[in-house]
Design an enzyme around this catalytic site. Structure first.
Site, PDB file in Angstrom:
ATOM      1  CG  LEU A 104      86.440  37.029 -15.590  1.00 36.48           C
ATOM      2  CD1 LEU A 104      85.690  35.710 -15.721  1.00 36.48           C
ATOM      3  CD2 LEU A 104      87.762  36.795 -14.876  1.00 36.48           C
ATOM      4  CG  ASP A 105      80.408  39.011 -16.976  1.00 36.66           C
ATOM      5  OD1 ASP A 105      80.593  39.149 -18.199  1.00 36.66           O
ATOM      6  OD2 ASP A 105      79.512  38.305 -16.488  1.00 36.66           O
ATOM      7  CE  LYS A 106      83.389  48.533 -14.475  1.00 36.17           C
ATOM      8  NZ  LYS A 106      82.814  49.819 -14.950  1.00 36.17           N
ATOM      9  CB  SER A 108      83.413  37.976 -12.962  1.00 35.07           C
ATOM     10  OG  SER A 108      82.020  37.818 -13.110  1.00 35.07           O
TER      11      SER A 108
END
Length: 273
Positions: A104-106, A108
């Site tokens: 999960l993107d930084k 996000s």
């Protein structure tokens, strides 16, 4: 004797040391040895073999498997590399070794699974298993009906076209989207292609598990949730061909896939301006 052999990456994954994909990286980097020898990819091991990672002996585990639902805050990196600042492992500080399933993107936030079960990681991350992941997304300008339609019908990014998906407007600037793909920064890239910038992104569901813990907190999955999850992923392909990521050649066409965007196509030029 052959039936007692396991692929090295599967063996490592089942010890709870890391996922199979991470195990492949360790093998490629020459950090794994079998009986003192650096093996090739695809090597199989028996219960009598001595497997070490960075010189440390690892053994198959008999302890209870761990499955956590964690609400990741913005700014936390989904990596097991402890040298990376604000990594997810140090943030959770769980008493036993665990690792994230997927990323999960930084920038996000939201639901991510943490586990010590390397086998379940492989099943969930399969590209062709159609496992749903649901997100709420906020963008920088008013959402139009055309935007919702185009997001749902597929957007050309990363030399492919995204699969059709469910998209629903929630408010003037927020929409909900359900994906069955896991392309790199997919929602952000899709929105950007259509002229929007994502200002907030939260994952609220993975398959049958919905986000229900405060940000920065985690909980154990219940026995009922684990049972249902395993039933839902059981039909998943276990072949190497189904693994993520996989890019098809532009010269190879399929009746089920949307054609690749030509470099001469105006949309391609617009994307790269």
């Amino acid at each position: 004797m052959e039936e007692n052999l396991k692929r090295l990456n599967k063996f490592i994954g089942e010890t709870g040391y890391c996922s199979r994909r991470e195990a492949d990286k360790l093998i490629e980097e020459g950090r794994v040895t079998i009986n003192g020898t650096v093996p090739e990819m695809g090597t199989k091991v028996s219960p009598n073999d001595e497997v070490r990672i960075d010189g440390k002996l690892i053994v198959e585990k008999n302890e209870k498997l761990i499955y956590l639902a964690f609400n990741k805050p913005v700014g936390i990196e989904c990596t097991t590399n402890l040298e990376v600042q604000n990594n997810i492992v140090d943030y959770i500080n769980y008493p036993k070794r665990i690792f994230p399933i997927g990323r999960l993107d930084k920038a996000s936030e939201g639901l991510i699974f943490m586990t010590n079960d390397g086998d379940i990681v492989n099943k969930i991350l399969r590209a062709r298993n159609n496992h749903e992941k649901e997100y709420t997304v906020t963008v920088n300008k008013p959402i139009t009906e055309r935007f919702i339609q185009r997001m749902g019908n597929g957007v050309p990014i990363l030399d492919t076209v995204t699969k059709k998906c469910k998209v629903e407007q929630i408010s003037k600037y927020t929409f909900k989207i359900i994906l069955t793909q896991g392309l790199n920064r997919q929602i952000r890239r899709m929105s950007e292609y259509l002229g929007y910038e994502v200002t907030a992104l939260k994952r609220i569901r993975i398959i049958n598990i919905s986000l229900d813990v405060p940000i920065g907190r985690y909980r154990d999955l219940t026995d009922a949730e684990i049972k249902e999850l395993n039933q839902l992923i059981e039909p998943s392909s276990k072949t190497e061909e189904a693994s993520l990521p996989k890019v098809e050649s532009p010269n190879k066409t399929s009746s089920r896939r949307t054609p690749f965007i030509s470099k001469n196509d105006p949309r391609f030029k617009k994307r790269n301006q």
